[in-house]
Design a protein around this motif. Sequence first.
Motif, PDB file in Angstrom:
ATOM      1  N   ARG A   1       0.832  -1.197   0.000  1.00 38.26           N
ATOM      2  CA  ARG A   1       0.000   0.000   0.000  1.00 38.26           C
ATOM      3  C   ARG A   1       0.873   1.256   0.000  1.00 38.26           C
ATOM      4  O   ARG A   1       0.520   2.273  -0.596  1.00 38.26           O
ATOM      5  N   ASP A   2       2.040   1.204   0.662  1.00 36.49           N
ATOM      6  CA  ASP A   2       2.899   2.372   0.841  1.00 36.49           C
ATOM      7  C   ASP A   2       4.232   2.174   0.115  1.00 36.49           C
ATOM      8  O   ASP A   2       4.865   1.124   0.264  1.00 36.49           O
ATOM      9  N   LEU A   3       4.662   3.162  -0.652  1.00 33.49           N
ATOM     10  CA  LEU A   3       5.903   3.065  -1.417  1.00 33.49           C
ATOM     11  C   LEU A   3       7.128   2.936  -0.517  1.00 33.49           C
ATOM     12  O   LEU A   3       8.027   2.147  -0.800  1.00 33.49           O
ATOM     13  N   ASP A   4       7.184   3.675   0.591  1.00 34.25           N
ATOM     14  CA  ASP A   4       8.343   3.589   1.486  1.00 34.25           C
ATOM     15  C   ASP A   4       8.475   2.188   2.087  1.00 34.25           C
ATOM     16  O   ASP A   4       9.576   1.656   2.193  1.00 34.25           O
ATOM     17  N   THR A   5       7.359   1.600   2.476  1.00 33.29           N
ATOM     18  CA  THR A   5       7.368   0.236   3.015  1.00 33.29           C
ATOM     19  C   THR A   5       7.876  -0.741   1.964  1.00 33.29           C
ATOM     20  O   THR A   5       8.662  -1.641   2.256  1.00 33.29           O
ATOM     21  N   LEU A   6       7.439  -0.556   0.727  1.00 31.81           N
ATOM     22  CA  LEU A   6       7.867  -1.418  -0.368  1.00 31.81           C
ATOM     23  C   LEU A   6       9.375  -1.305  -0.584  1.00 31.81           C
ATOM     24  O   LEU A   6      10.083  -2.314  -0.643  1.00 31.81           O
ATOM     25  N   HIS A   7       9.886  -0.090  -0.668  1.00 30.17           N
ATOM     26  CA  HIS A   7      11.316   0.122  -0.905  1.00 30.17           C
ATOM     27  C   HIS A   7      12.162  -0.415   0.243  1.00 30.17           C
ATOM     28  O   HIS A   7      13.239  -0.970   0.019  1.00 30.17           O
ATOM     29  N   GLU A   8      11.692  -0.254   1.467  1.00 29.74           N
ATOM     30  CA  GLU A   8      12.435  -0.749   2.635  1.00 29.74           C
ATOM     31  C   GLU A   8      12.567  -2.273   2.602  1.00 29.74           C
ATOM     32  O   GLU A   8      13.591  -2.821   2.990  1.00 29.74           O
ATOM     33  N   ALA A   9      11.541  -2.952   2.140  1.00 29.06           N
ATOM     34  CA  ALA A   9      11.529  -4.414   2.151  1.00 29.06           C
ATOM     35  C   ALA A   9      12.256  -5.039   0.960  1.00 29.06           C
ATOM     36  O   ALA A   9      12.841  -6.113   1.092  1.00 29.06           O
ATOM     37  N   LEU A  10      12.228  -4.392  -0.199  1.00 30.28           N
ATOM     38  CA  LEU A  10      12.818  -4.981  -1.403  1.00 30.28           C
ATOM     39  C   LEU A  10      14.338  -5.029  -1.339  1.00 30.28           C
ATOM     40  O   LEU A  10      14.984  -4.098  -0.856  1.00 30.28           O
ATOM     41  N   ILE A  11      14.881  -6.105  -1.864  1.00 31.90           N
ATOM     42  CA  ILE A  11      16.331  -6.226  -1.997  1.00 31.90           C
ATOM     43  C   ILE A  11      16.794  -5.177  -3.001  1.00 31.90           C
ATOM     44  O   ILE A  11      16.141  -4.965  -4.033  1.00 31.90           O
ATOM     45  N   ALA A  12      17.914  -4.537  -2.699  1.00 30.95           N
ATOM     46  CA  ALA A  12      18.451  -3.528  -3.616  1.00 30.95           C
ATOM     47  C   ALA A  12      18.763  -4.170  -4.959  1.00 30.95           C
ATOM     48  O   ALA A  12      19.250  -5.302  -5.026  1.00 30.95           O
ATOM     49  N   ALA A  13      18.450  -3.449  -6.011  1.00 33.95           N
ATOM     50  CA  ALA A  13      18.705  -3.959  -7.356  1.00 33.95           C
ATOM     51  C   ALA A  13      20.213  -4.039  -7.585  1.00 33.95           C
ATOM     52  O   ALA A  13      20.947  -3.116  -7.237  1.00 33.95           O
ATOM     53  N   PRO A  14      20.691  -5.144  -8.148  1.00 33.75           N
ATOM     54  CA  PRO A  14      22.127  -5.254  -8.423  1.00 33.75           C
ATOM     55  C   PRO A  14      22.542  -4.269  -9.511  1.00 33.75           C
ATOM     56  O   PRO A  14      21.709  -3.825 -10.291  1.00 33.75           O
ATOM     57  N   SER A  15      23.808  -3.929  -9.517  1.00 34.12           N
ATOM     58  CA  SER A  15      24.316  -3.045 -10.562  1.00 34.12           C
ATOM     59  C   SER A  15      24.067  -3.702 -11.910  1.00 34.12           C
ATOM     60  O   SER A  15      24.304  -4.890 -12.093  1.00 34.12           O
ATOM     61  N   ALA A  16      23.580  -2.911 -12.826  1.00 34.62           N
ATOM     62  CA  ALA A  16      23.245  -3.436 -14.148  1.00 34.62           C
ATOM     63  C   ALA A  16      24.167  -2.815 -15.184  1.00 34.62           C
ATOM     64  O   ALA A  16      24.661  -1.709 -15.007  1.00 34.62           O
ATOM     65  N   PRO A  17      24.385  -3.528 -16.275  1.00 32.53           N
ATOM     66  CA  PRO A  17      25.134  -2.916 -17.367  1.00 32.53           C
ATOM     67  C   PRO A  17      24.324  -1.754 -17.938  1.00 32.53           C
ATOM     68  O   PRO A  17      23.159  -1.582 -17.595  1.00 32.53           O
ATOM     69  N   LYS A  18      24.919  -1.008 -18.813  1.00 34.88           N
ATOM     70  CA  LYS A  18      24.246   0.131 -19.428  1.00 34.88           C
ATOM     71  C   LYS A  18      22.918  -0.317 -20.032  1.00 34.88           C
ATOM     72  O   LYS A  18      22.841  -1.310 -20.760  1.00 34.88           O
ATOM     73  N   LEU A  19      21.860   0.435 -19.712  1.00 38.53           N
ATOM     74  CA  LEU A  19      20.521   0.104 -20.194  1.00 38.53           C
ATOM     75  C   LEU A  19      20.149   0.974 -21.390  1.00 38.53           C
ATOM     76  O   LEU A  19      20.605   2.112 -21.509  1.00 38.53           O
ATOM     77  N   ASP A  20      19.294   0.450 -22.259  1.00 31.06           N
ATOM     78  CA  ASP A  20      18.794   1.213 -23.404  1.00 31.06           C
ATOM     79  C   ASP A  20      17.729   2.215 -22.976  1.00 31.06           C
ATOM     80  O   ASP A  20      17.490   3.205 -23.655  1.00 31.06           O
ATOM     81  N   ALA A  21      17.055   1.929 -21.844  1.00 34.53           N
ATOM     82  CA  ALA A  21      15.974   2.788 -21.354  1.00 34.53           C
ATOM     83  C   ALA A  21      15.909   2.660 -19.828  1.00 34.53           C
ATOM     84  O   ALA A  21      16.440   1.701 -19.270  1.00 34.53           O
TER      85      ALA A  21
END
Length: 134
Positions: A79-99
């Motif tokens: 329901r809440d974006l802050d709660t979602l971000h706190e719980a999610l595993i940080a995204a791994p570093s990605a190679p250069k993206l097209d978008a």
Amino acid sequence: MSDTRKMWVTEVHNFGGFFGGDTVTLSAVPWPEGEEETLTIDEKALDNVTSRHTIAPAMLLELELVGERVDHARLVAARDLDTLHEALIAAPSAPKLDAPRIRAYRCAACDLWVVGQPSENPAAVCTICGQPLD
């Protein structure tokens, strides 16, 4: 035989159980509606969550159950974006993206922040309810 379903967390009872351990015990109802039940999830079953301690009410989990045991659990919305971000595993570093990549989006029909990118059908639609996104 496994059963996959989305469950709305209504209450978190405890972390670790009576004798300690690496579990979270919670009450949840099937999404979008159903009878409340109590579930215990082992931390090893959590897929995209930093820790069992970040599971909170007003989260939507996708659970794979084998009998009554939760074999796999994945956070799909909150329901809440802050709660979602706190719980999610940080995204791994990605190679250069097209978008740019979307980590989560808001669905007005579900009234939720949903993890990942919306489906394209051919316009953007919510992966949970299938409604078009504004």
